[in-house]
Enzyme design. Structure first.
Site, short mmCIF file in Angstrom:
data_model
loop_
_atom_site.label_atom_id
_atom_site.label_comp_id
_atom_site.label_asym_id
_atom_site.label_seq_id
_atom_site.Cartn_x
_atom_site.Cartn_y
_atom_site.Cartn_z
N ASP A 1 0.87 -1.16 0.00
CA ASP A 1 0.00 0.00 0.00
C ASP A 1 0.92 1.23 0.00
O ASP A 1 2.11 1.13 0.30
CB ASP A 1 -0.89 -0.03 1.25
CG ASP A 1 -1.74 1.21 1.39
OD1 ASP A 1 -2.39 1.59 0.40
OD2 ASP A 1 -1.73 1.80 2.48
N ASP B 1 -0.18 5.10 0.97
CA ASP B 1 -0.44 6.06 2.05
C ASP B 1 -0.49 5.36 3.40
O ASP B 1 -1.25 4.41 3.59
CB ASP B 1 -1.77 6.79 1.80
CG ASP B 1 -1.72 7.62 0.53
OD1 ASP B 1 -1.09 8.68 0.56
OD2 ASP B 1 -2.30 7.20 -0.49
#
Length: 219
Positions: free
Chosen positions: A9, A11
């Site tokens: 991922d 953020d």
């Protein structure tokens, strides 16, 4: 167990974009009469369009899309304070040195994700999956399944690294091993992750010289 690839991922996992995210969504909430706490407790790990459809339920798709484009522009332009999280640069450098394939799999759109990736000064991934690439966002497994496929690997051969409950679920639903980094303690199925860490600095990746690797934690 040996693995062959990483799916990250962006953020909250590789990049600290929390101040920018909270600025954009808090301002949006003020315009539309929602408390910041209500918005920020819902949006993390989800596609922006999913969050907008939730908070704008009953409004036309045209209105929702217009808000999405406005919010996307704001988030792409506001990278003040965006930086790499501790351990991210070193981990990615290690993967590149060991020639271990890795991808970024984010719920963000191309303009937002690429702006934050650039602001953080991260190396380029072999594969960059964004919201535009899948019909169903996290917690559905589609994005991680696609990321593994684009790396030429099975999802079970990959390690997903996530911070948000929706992302942790997406990785587990894809059949991957999951490393949770600063995930909320009430994250569903958190007991099923391989490691629950507070920083990527704790993770040790050891290559086997044959394209695989094992994981351990700093002593």
């Amino acid at each position: 167990m040996k693995y062959r690839g990483f799916l990250f991922d962006l953020d909250g996992t590789l990049v600290d974009s929390l101040p920018a995210v909270e600025r954009a969504w808090t301002q949006w909430g003020e315009r539309h009469g929602f408390a910041a706490e209500e918005i920020l407790s819902f949006i993390h790990g989800k596609q922006a369009i999913t969050s907008l459809r939730h908070f704008m339920a009953g409004q036309s798709e045209e209105a929702i899309q217009a808000e999405f484009l406005r919010l996307e522009r704001i988030e792409a332009e506001d990278t003040d304070g965006v930086c790499a999280l501790p351990g991210a640069q070193a981990l990615l450098a290690t993967l590149n040195e060991l020639q271990i394939p890795w991808a970024i799999v984010t719920s963000g759109s191309v303009p937002v994700a690429h702006a934050r990736h650039k602001a953080a000064g991260l190396p380029a991934p072999a594969v960059f999956i964004t919201a535009e690439n899948v019909k169903r966002g996290k917690p559905e497994p589609d994005a991680y399944l696609l990321g593994a496929e684009k790396l030429g690997l099975a999802a079970a051969e990959c390690v997903v690294v996530e911070d948000a409950p929706a992302g942790v679920l997406a990785g587990l639903n894809a059949g991957s091993a999951v490393i949770a980094v600063n995930a909320p303690k009430d994250t569903p199925r958190l007991d099923e992750v391989t490691f629950a860490l507070t920083t990527l600095e704790a993770l040790v990746v050891t290559g086997d010289g044959k394209g695989g690797f094992t994981l351990s934690l700093q002593a």
